[in-house]
Design a protein around this motif. Structure first.
Motif, PDB file in Angstrom:
ATOM      1  N   LEU A 173       0.608  -1.088   0.487  1.00  0.00           N
ATOM      2  CA  LEU A 173      -0.320   0.261  -0.162  1.00  0.00           C
ATOM      3  C   LEU A 173       0.977   1.104  -0.140  1.00  0.00           C
ATOM      4  O   LEU A 173       1.868   0.939   0.658  1.00  0.00           O
ATOM      5  CB  LEU A 173      -0.667   0.236   1.391  1.00  0.00           C
ATOM      6  N   ALA A 174       0.917   1.835  -0.674  1.00  0.00           N
ATOM      7  CA  ALA A 174       1.172   4.338  -1.124  1.00  0.00           C
ATOM      8  C   ALA A 174       0.662   3.969   0.903  1.00  0.00           C
ATOM      9  O   ALA A 174      -0.888   4.262   0.722  1.00  0.00           O
ATOM     10  CB  ALA A 174       0.516   4.427  -1.794  1.00  0.00           C
ATOM     11  N   VAL A 175       1.460   5.774   1.553  1.00  0.00           N
ATOM     12  CA  VAL A 175       1.169   5.867   2.756  1.00  0.00           C
ATOM     13  C   VAL A 175       1.187   7.716   2.361  1.00  0.00           C
ATOM     14  O   VAL A 175       1.560   8.122   1.262  1.00  0.00           O
ATOM     15  CB  VAL A 175       2.294   6.064   3.514  1.00  0.00           C
ATOM     16  N   PRO A 176       0.106   7.990   2.648  1.00  0.00           N
ATOM     17  CA  PRO A 176      -0.302   9.572   2.910  1.00  0.00           C
ATOM     18  C   PRO A 176       0.959  10.545   2.417  1.00  0.00           C
ATOM     19  O   PRO A 176       2.226   9.741   3.822  1.00  0.00           O
ATOM     20  CB  PRO A 176      -1.205   9.853   3.031  1.00  0.00           C
ATOM     21  N   ARG A 177       1.172  11.381   1.418  1.00  0.00           N
ATOM     22  CA  ARG A 177       2.156  12.233   2.224  1.00  0.00           C
ATOM     23  C   ARG A 177       2.244  13.669   1.799  1.00  0.00           C
ATOM     24  O   ARG A 177       3.124  14.552   1.385  1.00  0.00           O
ATOM     25  CB  ARG A 177       3.406  11.598   0.708  1.00  0.00           C
ATOM     26  N   PRO A 178       1.461  13.512   3.259  1.00  0.00           N
ATOM     27  CA  PRO A 178       0.927  15.359   2.824  1.00  0.00           C
ATOM     28  C   PRO A 178       2.400  16.100   3.393  1.00  0.00           C
ATOM     29  O   PRO A 178       1.933  17.200   2.816  1.00  0.00           O
ATOM     30  CB  PRO A 178      -0.341  15.307   4.147  1.00  0.00           C
ATOM     31  N   ASP A 179       3.242  16.186   3.767  1.00  0.00           N
ATOM     32  CA  ASP A 179       4.611  16.684   4.145  1.00  0.00           C
ATOM     33  C   ASP A 179       5.084  17.219   2.925  1.00  0.00           C
ATOM     34  O   ASP A 179       5.982  17.792   2.627  1.00  0.00           O
ATOM     35  CB  ASP A 179       5.732  15.869   4.766  1.00  0.00           C
ATOM     36  N   ARG A 180       5.063  16.575   1.830  1.00  0.00           N
ATOM     37  CA  ARG A 180       5.374  16.754   0.265  1.00  0.00           C
ATOM     38  C   ARG A 180       4.904  18.202   0.420  1.00  0.00           C
ATOM     39  O   ARG A 180       5.797  18.869  -0.877  1.00  0.00           O
ATOM     40  CB  ARG A 180       4.651  15.939  -1.102  1.00  0.00           C
ATOM     41  N   TYR A 181       3.990  18.884   0.650  1.00  0.00           N
ATOM     42  CA  TYR A 181       3.063  19.879   0.219  1.00  0.00           C
ATOM     43  C   TYR A 181       3.542  20.980   1.510  1.00  0.00           C
ATOM     44  O   TYR A 181       1.989  21.445   1.801  1.00  0.00           O
ATOM     45  CB  TYR A 181       1.304  19.395  -0.341  1.00  0.00           C
ATOM     46  N   GLY A 182       4.123  20.762   2.509  1.00  0.00           N
ATOM     47  CA  GLY A 182       3.976  21.253   3.707  1.00  0.00           C
ATOM     48  C   GLY A 182       3.496  20.936   4.294  1.00  0.00           C
ATOM     49  O   GLY A 182       2.721  21.808   5.901  1.00  0.00           O
ATOM     50  N   GLY A 183       1.786  19.406   4.841  1.00  0.00           N
ATOM     51  CA  GLY A 183       1.158  19.236   5.054  1.00  0.00           C
ATOM     52  C   GLY A 183       1.666  18.259   6.399  1.00  0.00           C
ATOM     53  O   GLY A 183       3.779  18.106   6.522  1.00  0.00           O
TER      54      GLY A 183
END
Length: 302
Positions: free
Chosen positions: A115-125
């Motif tokens: 499964l892929a994981v969410p990476r909101p940190d790519r956009y400053g999250g």
């Protein structure tokens, strides 16, 4: 509603699922319910070219026909109007930080599930717990994520021109078989696209114009189909910005949609985008069976 004939429904100009991909999975009664019409209308649609096999239809044909019928009475139109109501929100509603509970699961116990994981940190999250890898070998991923939108000028006249060019093509978003979802040739040959093919098309046009561009896939909070794709492109000011060709198509169909969603001079990242580290062609879930994958993204009270 099956008692009233809807004469506005027509197959004229519609892209039909090709015969080699046609799946007759929907009976006549269900088709009438989806389209809000009666048997006479179904007969007229078949006579007009709607594909039928053993009195059954491909549900994707029915969805696409209903969505673009313009009647306002079909199930796909009503579902889209409900799911896209957030597009009428203010700039603050589109951009302000959101905290969300994220769960991605498969309905199987395959040993090879990835499964892929969410990476909101790519956009400053942020994402809690912080991911050690972009994908994990597991049957479930859970996290608390925080997203934040951003609207910035698209500086390059060339990039703005490409966004305007795409909007002027008259492309329709449609449901397509998996084998055709990334086929960008359909954008120009048939004026239909998925978010994947539209993003591939626009990213290629940006690269052809000399700009570094790639596609990105992830999830969009509040959509019927949560898996989404968009474009990341490096502008003249050196900043990588987001262009979402399908969102502009959707917003153009929503009365009262915030103008930010269709403004070619603005690179808009809404607070509803949850990226992965994958581009179009990647899969948010890989496993060894056909059981579905479920995504739940729910707001957290703060």
């Amino acid at each position: 509603m099956t008692g009233v004939m809807n004469t506005e429904l027509s197959v004229d100009g519609m892209y039909l699922i090709p015969p080699e991909h046609h799946v007759p999975d929907t009976d006549r009664a269900t088709a009438a319910q989806l389209l809000g019409c009666d048997d006479r209308t179904i007969d007229a649609l078949v006579n007009g070219g709607l594909t039928v096999r053993d009195d059954r239809f491909d549900g994707r044909d029915l969805f696409n026909l209903g969505l673009h019928s313009g009647t306002g009475a079909t199930v796909p139109e009503q579902a889209f109007a409900f799911s896209l109501r957030w597009m009428r929100g203010s700039a603050n509603a589109l951009l302000s930080p959101r905290t969300l509970a994220f769960t991605l699961t498969t309905e199987c116990a395959c040993a090879d599930t990835v499964l892929a994981v969410p990476r909101p940190d790519r956009y400053g999250g942020t994402v809690t717990p912080p991911p050690a890898h972009d994908v994990v070998r597991a049957s479930a991923v859970t996290a608390t994520i925080r997203t934040e939108g951003r609207a910035v000028p698209l500086r390059s006249p060339a990039l703005r021109g490409l966004v305007e060019e795409f909007a002027g093509l008259g492309v329709r978003w449609v449901k397509l078989p998996d084998a055709l979802r990334e086929d960008e040739s359909l954008v120009t040959s048939r004026r239909v696209a998925t978010c994947e093919s539209a993003s591939r098309y626009l990213a290629r046009r940006c690269r052809d114009a000399g700009y570094a561009a790639t596609t990105r896939i992830g999830w969009i909070v509040g959509m019927l189909d949560l898996v989404h794709a968009w474009v990341e492109v490096t502008d003249d000011d050196g900043e990588t910005k987001i262009v979402d060709p399908v969102f502009s198509l959707f917003a153009a169909r929503v009365p009262g949609a915030n103008p930010l969603l269709t403004d070619p001079s603005v690179a808009l990242r809404t607070n509803r985008l949850v990226p992965t580290a994958l581009s179009v062609g990647g899969r948010v879930a890989r496993h060894g069976c056909d059981l579905p994958v479920t995504v739940r993204i729910n707001p957290v009270k703060e």
